[in-house]
Scaffold this active site. Structure first.
Site, short mmCIF file in Angstrom:
data_model
loop_
_atom_site.label_atom_id
_atom_site.label_comp_id
_atom_site.label_asym_id
_atom_site.label_seq_id
_atom_site.Cartn_x
_atom_site.Cartn_y
_atom_site.Cartn_z
N ARG A 1 0.86 -1.19 0.00
CA ARG A 1 0.00 0.00 0.00
C ARG A 1 0.89 1.23 0.00
O ARG A 1 1.93 1.26 0.67
CB ARG A 1 -0.88 0.03 1.26
CG ARG A 1 -2.07 -0.89 1.21
CD ARG A 1 -3.14 -0.33 0.26
NE ARG A 1 -4.32 -1.17 0.22
CZ ARG A 1 -4.54 -2.13 -0.66
NH1 ARG A 1 -3.66 -2.38 -1.61
NH2 ARG A 1 -5.65 -2.84 -0.63
N HIS B 1 -0.45 0.52 -9.60
CA HIS B 1 -1.19 -0.37 -8.68
C HIS B 1 -1.73 -1.57 -9.46
O HIS B 1 -2.92 -1.89 -9.43
CB HIS B 1 -2.34 0.38 -7.99
CG HIS B 1 -2.76 -0.26 -6.69
ND1 HIS B 1 -3.04 0.45 -5.54
CD2 HIS B 1 -2.95 -1.55 -6.36
CE1 HIS B 1 -3.40 -0.38 -4.57
NE2 HIS B 1 -3.36 -1.62 -5.05
C1 GLV Z 1 -5.28 -4.53 -4.12
O1 GLV Z 1 -4.60 -3.60 -3.87
C2 GLV Z 1 -5.80 -5.45 -3.15
O2 GLV Z 1 -5.93 -5.11 -1.98
O3 GLV Z 1 -6.10 -6.60 -3.55
#
Ligand code: GLV
Length: 313
Positions: free
Chosen positions: A228, A276
């Protein structure tokens, strides 16, 4: 137990595919419809808008679209019902692919060779073998363990750090605050796969990066964050890259996403940016898992992969 309806509460992407797949077995209501509907027993959520879940009078279970659940707790009014996080082979496989790809690319000097090619430079720097390199994984949940299993056969030494000790065959594990510095001191390539909680926010800061092993010949440590963005301090990473604490970084997550166009990380020559994308939730794999859990729950069976609210993940 009566067959509950599902509320789909998603921001940031269009949930049509989730709607179609979940509708195979259940009536699905997409937010903003739904709140106050007593026949809704389940919520399937990604970054739900605040107060939506607390307005459901008969909510029984929350399902996270995503392995991380910090997006759910961003809303302080989340009702006290069980929260199920996603655990799926396909998500672990994607994460292991991403981490192996980035570890190998840094290890085999991909950054350098990509910079040399446009200049037609024929230069081969010294190359260590995987056996000489230790990869340290922060976070030994399902994803961290899958990455360790994928890295070990390649010959890397693998270290792992987690909040509480989680022994793992072939991996030197470290735990808690006392284990953090020894773990970092023994790590050349740091892979961050921690959950984001109040205890981990900002943990990847300059002080932590400074503790990584920087042995002669490697030219600095490497950071890979696929957990994250708010685990890290973007500015501290830039500082560490610029003063040689870090040699290179692969970042899939950022303090602010999408990464603002003004961020110097975009064009930093030692940074590899992905949006991401390391392990994106695939609804065709995940929706059936959720539907199976709903059916099992209604048969009175226990839910799997529950979030520990106190720990925050
Ligand atoms: C993506 O970031 C997840 O939490 O799967």
């Amino acid at each position: 137990m009566e067959r509950g309806r599902v509320l789909l509460s998603v921001t940031g992407f269009h949930p049509q595919r989730w709607h179609d797949l979940l509708s195979a077995e259940r009536e699905v209501v997409t937010e903003p419809d739904g709140p106050a509907d007593p026949s809704i027993h389940y919520a399937v959520v990604w970054k739900q808008r605040p107060n939506v879940l607390s307005s459901l009078p008969n909510l029984r279970v929350i399902f996270s679209i995503g392995a991380g659940v910090d997006h759910i707790f961003a809303d302080p009014t989340v009702p006290d019902v069980p929260i199920v996080k996603i655990v799926a082979d396909n998500l672990s496989q994607h994460m292991a692919e991403y981490v192996v790809w980035r570890v190998l690319d840094h290890h085999r000097q991909g950054m350098l060779y990509r910079a040399q090619q446009p200049k037609k430079t024929w230069h081969e720097p010294p190359q260590r073998s995987a056996q000489d390199i230790s990869v340290g994984i922060m976070g030994l949940g399902t994803l961290g363990r899958a990455c360790a299993s994928a890295l070990l056969p390649l010959g890397f030494t693998v270290n792992g750090w987690s909040r509480t000790d989680r022994p793992l065959p072939g991996v030197s594990t470290f735990a808690g605050e006392a284990g953090l510095i020894p773990f970092l001191n023994a790590t050349d390539i740091l892979v961050v796969l921690l959950p984001l909680t109040s205890a981990t926010q900002g943990i990847v800061n300059y002080g932590l990066l400074k503790q990584l092993r920087r042995r002669n010949g490697l030219g600095g440590a490497v950071l890979i964050n696929a957990g994250r963005g708010r685990l890290q301090k973007d500015a501290d990473i830039l500082r560490a890259l610029d003063d040689g604490t870090l040699k290179e970084a692969s970042l899939d997550v950022f303090e602010v996403e999408p990464l603002p166009k003004t961020s110097p990380l975009w064009s930093h020559p030692k940074v590899f940016v992905t949006p991401h994308a390391a392990a994106t939730s695939d609804p065709s794999h995940l929706a059936p898992i959720m539907l199976r859990q709903m059916a099992a729950f209604e048969r009175g069976e226990p839910l799997q992969n529950l979030v520990n609210r106190e720990a925050g993940y």
